[in-house]
Design a protein around this motif. Structure first.
Motif, PDB file in Angstrom:
ATOM      1  N   MET A   1       0.842  -1.168   0.000  1.00 24.89           N
ATOM      2  CA  MET A   1       0.000   0.000   0.000  1.00 24.89           C
ATOM      3  C   MET A   1       0.887   1.230   0.000  1.00 24.89           C
ATOM      4  O   MET A   1       1.996   1.206   0.503  1.00 24.89           O
ATOM      5  CB  MET A   1      -0.908  -0.029   1.214  1.00 24.89           C
ATOM      6  N   ASP A   2       0.404   2.315  -0.514  1.00 21.20           N
ATOM      7  CA  ASP A   2       1.178   3.552  -0.617  1.00 21.20           C
ATOM      8  C   ASP A   2       1.378   4.195   0.741  1.00 21.20           C
ATOM      9  O   ASP A   2       0.474   4.242   1.548  1.00 21.20           O
ATOM     10  CB  ASP A   2       0.447   4.571  -1.499  1.00 21.20           C
ATOM     11  N   GLY A   6       2.084   9.530  -4.969  1.00 23.52           N
ATOM     12  CA  GLY A   6       2.824  10.129  -6.076  1.00 23.52           C
ATOM     13  C   GLY A   6       4.087  10.830  -5.628  1.00 23.52           C
ATOM     14  O   GLY A   6       4.436  10.849  -4.463  1.00 23.52           O
ATOM     15  N   GLY A   7       4.819  11.384  -6.595  1.00 24.81           N
ATOM     16  CA  GLY A   7       6.032  12.125  -6.294  1.00 24.81           C
ATOM     17  C   GLY A   7       7.224  11.218  -6.078  1.00 24.81           C
ATOM     18  O   GLY A   7       7.145   9.999  -6.171  1.00 24.81           O
ATOM     19  N   ALA A   8       8.359  11.841  -5.779  1.00 29.02           N
ATOM     20  CA  ALA A   8       9.617  11.106  -5.640  1.00 29.02           C
ATOM     21  C   ALA A   8       9.598  10.163  -4.449  1.00 29.02           C
ATOM     22  O   ALA A   8      10.336   9.190  -4.428  1.00 29.02           O
ATOM     23  CB  ALA A   8      10.766  12.097  -5.517  1.00 29.02           C
ATOM     24  N   ASN A   9       8.763  10.433  -3.443  1.00 29.53           N
ATOM     25  CA  ASN A   9       8.736   9.603  -2.255  1.00 29.53           C
ATOM     26  C   ASN A   9       7.680   8.503  -2.314  1.00 29.53           C
ATOM     27  O   ASN A   9       7.414   7.858  -1.312  1.00 29.53           O
ATOM     28  CB  ASN A   9       8.496  10.481  -1.010  1.00 29.53           C
ATOM     29  N   HIS A  10       7.079   8.292  -3.467  1.00 31.47           N
ATOM     30  CA  HIS A  10       6.065   7.249  -3.645  1.00 31.47           C
ATOM     31  C   HIS A  10       6.696   5.889  -3.330  1.00 31.47           C
ATOM     32  O   HIS A  10       7.705   5.520  -3.910  1.00 31.47           O
ATOM     33  CB  HIS A  10       5.523   7.282  -5.075  1.00 31.47           C
ATOM     34  N   THR A  11       6.114   5.174  -2.402  1.00 28.27           N
ATOM     35  CA  THR A  11       6.599   3.853  -2.018  1.00 28.27           C
ATOM     36  C   THR A  11       5.408   2.913  -1.924  1.00 28.27           C
ATOM     37  O   THR A  11       4.417   3.234  -1.278  1.00 28.27           O
ATOM     38  CB  THR A  11       7.319   3.918  -0.658  1.00 28.27           C
ATOM     39  N   VAL A  24       4.877  -9.316  -8.259  1.00 34.68           N
ATOM     40  CA  VAL A  24       5.035  -8.367  -7.156  1.00 34.68           C
ATOM     41  C   VAL A  24       5.758  -7.155  -7.719  1.00 34.68           C
ATOM     42  O   VAL A  24       6.834  -7.273  -8.309  1.00 34.68           O
ATOM     43  CB  VAL A  24       5.837  -8.968  -5.986  1.00 34.68           C
ATOM     44  N   ARG A  25       5.138  -5.997  -7.545  1.00 36.98           N
ATOM     45  CA  ARG A  25       5.722  -4.723  -7.988  1.00 36.98           C
ATOM     46  C   ARG A  25       6.113  -3.933  -6.756  1.00 36.98           C
ATOM     47  O   ARG A  25       5.293  -3.715  -5.859  1.00 36.98           O
ATOM     48  CB  ARG A  25       4.705  -3.943  -8.813  1.00 36.98           C
ATOM     49  N   VAL A  26       7.393  -3.536  -6.707  1.00 34.52           N
ATOM     50  CA  VAL A  26       7.923  -2.787  -5.573  1.00 34.52           C
ATOM     51  C   VAL A  26       8.401  -1.436  -6.089  1.00 34.52           C
ATOM     52  O   VAL A  26       9.192  -1.368  -7.027  1.00 34.52           O
ATOM     53  CB  VAL A  26       9.102  -3.531  -4.911  1.00 34.52           C
ATOM     54  N   VAL A  27       7.892  -0.359  -5.493  1.00 33.04           N
ATOM     55  CA  VAL A  27       8.319   0.992  -5.838  1.00 33.04           C
ATOM     56  C   VAL A  27       8.888   1.620  -4.576  1.00 33.04           C
ATOM     57  O   VAL A  27       8.209   1.672  -3.548  1.00 33.04           O
ATOM     58  CB  VAL A  27       7.148   1.848  -6.369  1.00 33.04           C
ATOM     59  N   ARG A  51       7.628  -5.232   2.072  1.00 33.99           N
ATOM     60  CA  ARG A  51       6.813  -4.334   2.888  1.00 33.99           C
ATOM     61  C   ARG A  51       7.553  -3.976   4.176  1.00 33.99           C
ATOM     62  O   ARG A  51       7.651  -2.803   4.542  1.00 33.99           O
ATOM     63  CB  ARG A  51       5.473  -4.988   3.224  1.00 33.99           C
ATOM     64  N   ILE A  52       8.106  -4.981   4.832  1.00 28.90           N
ATOM     65  CA  ILE A  52       8.856  -4.751   6.072  1.00 28.90           C
ATOM     66  C   ILE A  52      10.090  -3.905   5.794  1.00 28.90           C
ATOM     67  O   ILE A  52      10.376  -2.947   6.517  1.00 28.90           O
ATOM     68  CB  ILE A  52       9.229  -6.095   6.722  1.00 28.90           C
ATOM     69  N   ARG A  53      10.832  -4.240   4.733  1.00 27.34           N
ATOM     70  CA  ARG A  53      12.043  -3.499   4.387  1.00 27.34           C
ATOM     71  C   ARG A  53      11.762  -2.023   4.155  1.00 27.34           C
ATOM     72  O   ARG A  53      12.532  -1.156   4.574  1.00 27.34           O
ATOM     73  CB  ARG A  53      12.679  -4.106   3.130  1.00 27.34           C
ATOM     74  N   LEU A  54      10.635  -1.733   3.509  1.00 21.91           N
ATOM     75  CA  LEU A  54      10.283  -0.353   3.182  1.00 21.91           C
ATOM     76  C   LEU A  54       9.514   0.355   4.303  1.00 21.91           C
ATOM     77  O   LEU A  54       9.220   1.539   4.201  1.00 21.91           O
ATOM     78  CB  LEU A  54       9.465  -0.313   1.887  1.00 21.91           C
TER      79      LEU A  54
END
Length: 62
Positions: A1-2, A6-11, A24-27, A51-54
């Protein structure tokens, strides 16, 4: 989940099934990675680890 919209910090971490494969798509950190898996359980384990890493609360199932 975001964690941001948006923007450079979108994760985000997303998981989707298509044509018998799991993706699995990781941003994060300005990069995007998509990995494919044959088994749903392996895809979920990978998504959960990312998810945990981010530092996200959850991942999105599409």
């Amino acid at each position: 989940m975001d964690d941001t919209k948006g923007g450079a910090n979108h994760t985000s971490v997303e998981i989707v099934e298509a044509m018998g494969e799991w993706f699995v798509r990781v941003v994060g950190n300005g990069e995007e990675l998509t990995r494919s898996f044959d088994l749903e359980s392996v895809a979920i384990a990978f998504a959960e680890g990312q998810r945990i890493r981010l530092g996200l609360k959850d991942f999105k199932r599409i």
